[in-house]
Design an enzyme around this catalytic site. Structure first.
Site, short mmCIF file in Angstrom:
data_model
loop_
_atom_site.label_atom_id
_atom_site.label_comp_id
_atom_site.label_asym_id
_atom_site.label_seq_id
_atom_site.Cartn_x
_atom_site.Cartn_y
_atom_site.Cartn_z
N HIS A 199 58.08 -5.41 -49.36
CA HIS A 199 58.97 -5.85 -48.29
C HIS A 199 60.03 -6.84 -48.76
CE1 HIS A 199 55.99 -9.26 -47.70
NE2 HIS A 199 57.12 -9.91 -47.46
N ASP A 226 52.01 -2.60 -50.00
CA ASP A 226 53.16 -3.51 -49.99
C ASP A 226 53.34 -4.09 -51.40
OD1 ASP A 226 55.20 -5.22 -49.33
OD2 ASP A 226 53.98 -6.57 -48.11
N SER A 284 56.26 -14.77 -49.78
CA SER A 284 56.18 -13.32 -49.92
C SER A 284 56.43 -12.87 -51.34
CB SER A 284 57.23 -12.66 -49.03
OG SER A 284 56.84 -12.66 -47.70
#
Length: 270
Positions: free
Chosen positions: A73, A122, A218
């Protein structure tokens, strides 16, 4: 009852995703020593202004001089002029201190099973335009063996928010925190058996929520120190919103589930 909302730990500040799942930072950690974690990279957006500090929006880890590992992402396209860069030997993302190595992103390969947002697979591999130079401040992380299981404490590093409210507070210097790994069945139960959690995920964090990832973390590495090797266990994927909620461990992409796929990407230069 704790909120059931979760977030994909994504971009920071005004570029953060407006979603029921949101980005996260390190909660409850400490400032790292400069270059204590030489595999840590910062994925930044350069506004095509080389003399200015660029915007950190995701973490990553160095695999080889040409490749890095991050979350799927983190492959985002901002509606502004500029380009993404990976930065090694970074410590203070708000200053140019001298030892940093900046490399433009040449290619970003996202796992074909990743469907965007919060979900499984992911993970992404980044290739840079020219190789990094290895030194004491720039060293690769080690991949685990395919499907190996880990237990005990692991270390998370990143520049993510430190706030447990909906209003992020981002540090300028790299931070670190030790987290206990949570077994899959317990994590699945704590997350109310959400369908977003799959066996390729790894969970970590105390049940009181005092230590966790948050916005801006992230794509960053979750690492287990084994003898003299830093072995990457996970990649920051998603978690609770606000960050640091009780009974909501951070969810990572389990690197051991994707070693074969990662190594396939690294062979592209052979």
């Amino acid at each position: 009852m704790a909120s059931k909302l979760a977030v994909a730990f994504l971009v920071v500040a005004s570029l953060a995703l407006a979603s029921s799942r949101s980005a996260q930072r390190i909660i409850g950690g400490d400032e790292a020593a400069p270059h204590e974690f030489p595999y840590q990279l910062s994925l930044q957006w350069n506004y095509d202004q080389p003399d200015t500090v660029c915007m950190h929006y995701c973490g990553a880890s160095l695999l080889t001089v040409n490749y890095a590992l991050t979350a799927g992402h983190c492959d985002v396209e901002f509606s502004v002029e500029g380009f993404p860069e990976l930065v090694a030997a970074e410590h203070n993302v708000e200053a140019q201190e001298g030892p940093e190595q900046r490399r433009r992103v040449a290619a970003f390969v996202v796992h074909p099973g990743y469907g965007g947002g919060v979900g499984p697979n992911d993970i992404g591999v980044i290739r840079v335009e020219r190789p990094f130079e290895l030194n004491e401040a720039v060293q690769p992380v080690q991949l685990p063996k395919q499907l190996v299981q880990f237990q005990g404490d692991v270390t998370l590093t990143g520049w993510g928010s430190m706030s447990t409210s909906l209003y992020p507070e981002f540090p300028d210097k790299l931070r670190k925190v030790d987290l206990p790994l949570v077994d899959f069945n317990t994590c699945h139960q704590l997350w109310d058996f959400t369908t977003d959690l799959e066996e390729s995920n790894v969970c970590a964090g105390p049940t009181d929520g005092s230590r966790s990832a948050c916005s801006g973390d992230s794509g960053g590495p979750l690492v287990k120190q084994l003898d003299d090797a830093a072995v990457q266990v996970g990649i920051v994927s998603w978690g609770s919103l606000p960050c640091g909620q009780p009974n909501r461990p951070t969810v990572f992409t389990g690197v051991a589930y994707f070693v074969d796929w990662i190594e396939e990407q690294l062979r592209q230069d052979e």
